[in-house]
Design an enzyme around this catalytic site. Sequence first.
Site, PDB file in Angstrom:
ATOM      1  CG  ASN A   1      -3.180   5.395   1.114  1.00 23.82           C
ATOM      2  OD1 ASN A   1      -4.350   5.484   1.478  1.00 23.82           O
ATOM      3  ND2 ASN A   1      -2.554   4.232   1.034  1.00 23.82           N
TER       4      ASN A   1
ATOM      5  CG  HIS B   1      -2.699  -0.246  -2.955  1.00 27.22           C
ATOM      6  ND1 HIS B   1      -2.962   1.079  -2.689  1.00 27.22           N
ATOM      7  CD2 HIS B   1      -3.062  -0.943  -1.840  1.00 27.22           C
ATOM      8  CE1 HIS B   1      -3.468   1.183  -1.473  1.00 27.22           C
ATOM      9  NE2 HIS B   1      -3.537  -0.020  -0.945  1.00 27.22           N
TER      10      HIS B   1
ATOM     11  CB  SER C   1      -0.928   0.013   1.219  1.00 24.78           C
ATOM     12  OG  SER C   1      -0.170  -0.019   2.419  1.00 24.78           O
TER      13      SER C   1
ATOM     14  CD  GLU D   1      -3.338   3.700  -5.414  1.00 29.34           C
ATOM     15  OE1 GLU D   1      -3.441   4.929  -5.469  1.00 29.34           O
ATOM     16  OE2 GLU D   1      -2.712   3.105  -4.499  1.00 29.34           O
TER      17      GLU D   1
END
Length: 390
Positions: free
Chosen positions: A194, A143, A122, A155
């Site tokens: 993120n 991800h 991640s 991702e």
Amino acid sequence: MTRENVQHVTVLGSGSMGHGITEIVAMAGYEVTMRDIEADIVEEGYRNIEWSLEKLEESGALEESADDVMARIKTAVDLEESVTDADIVIEAVPERMELKKDVFEEVDRFAPDGAILASNTSSLSITEIASATERPSDVVGLHFFNPPVKMDLVEVIYGSETTDETAERAYEFMKAIGKVPIYVRKDVHRFVVNNVLGPFLDEPHWMVSGGEATIQEVDAAMVHRRGYPMGPFELIDMTGIEVSYHVRQAGDITVAPLMEEKVENEELGRKTGRGHYEYENGDGPDYEKGDGEDFDTLRVDAMIINEAAHLIGDDVATADAVDTGMRLGTGFPEGPCTYADETGIDTIVEKLESLHEEYGTDRYEPAPYLRELVSTGRTGQDAGAGFHDY
């Protein structure tokens, strides 16, 4: 990548992410081997898949029987045996760089030439993970978001040596298993979702640390006025305050005093019974709809948009990818780029400039790409173009 040239998938790890990825791959019709280091560990993952598929079958969400899906799943402990015939290997072991590099070094010895070697990290560097192999061009990040069975987003992350062919094959395979992939074209810390989510948590912490708002005001405003599924403090209490804290430390991001204080006091959220809200002897989030009427939501949104603009300007992702990622990965009410276009990018830049003038802090400096959009007249929907064309 088409079904015809994918015969077998291997997932390394049978924890929540590993068994979730195994389940969706099998549901899509692929033969998949799930491997872990001990038989009882992989067996537990197998039972978790069995339970999940039975629930999906009961709800009518499966197009075939749970038994038919389970028949496509094998388990293994021996790594060589598990990857020898794999067309795609998806690593889903704990988020420790040395562990991942050890796994990839071993996979490199046994996986066939031409296999995609993917990491479900991640935030860890795909480039560094790939350095453990003799074929970094075949290594890519995939991800998945948790839980993989429910979350559509993936991702697809380039390492510094990942070829377009590898990334495109991985992207097409994600589509083949029913996921919505977005490209992350540079190996930046925290990738896209993120990174863009960061200011949603960080800016409210700075504001509350400075006495400019209360926790209840922030959460009420962002949920009831802006339409986010959770307030920032409600969200970080759920995910664990220390998780966000350590990610920021790893990325050399200055942490607001409030977040640091919570970690020092081991008030980490729901898991410890207390975070920004009281869970053990309280009702948890206690904000009400009217609490946030005077809170400056634009300040938070401008910071989110600024982070997105940095990524787009640096060719990490497109505006479409950012918007898709934030809607599917975090439940944002609309993508930040779309919101900026609706609000007016010139308005966003003015807000950032006023914050920069007031506080003198570098994080408020508008991204060069935002300034470029404004200077070229691409200020949003009313102008016919902004992040997107209208």
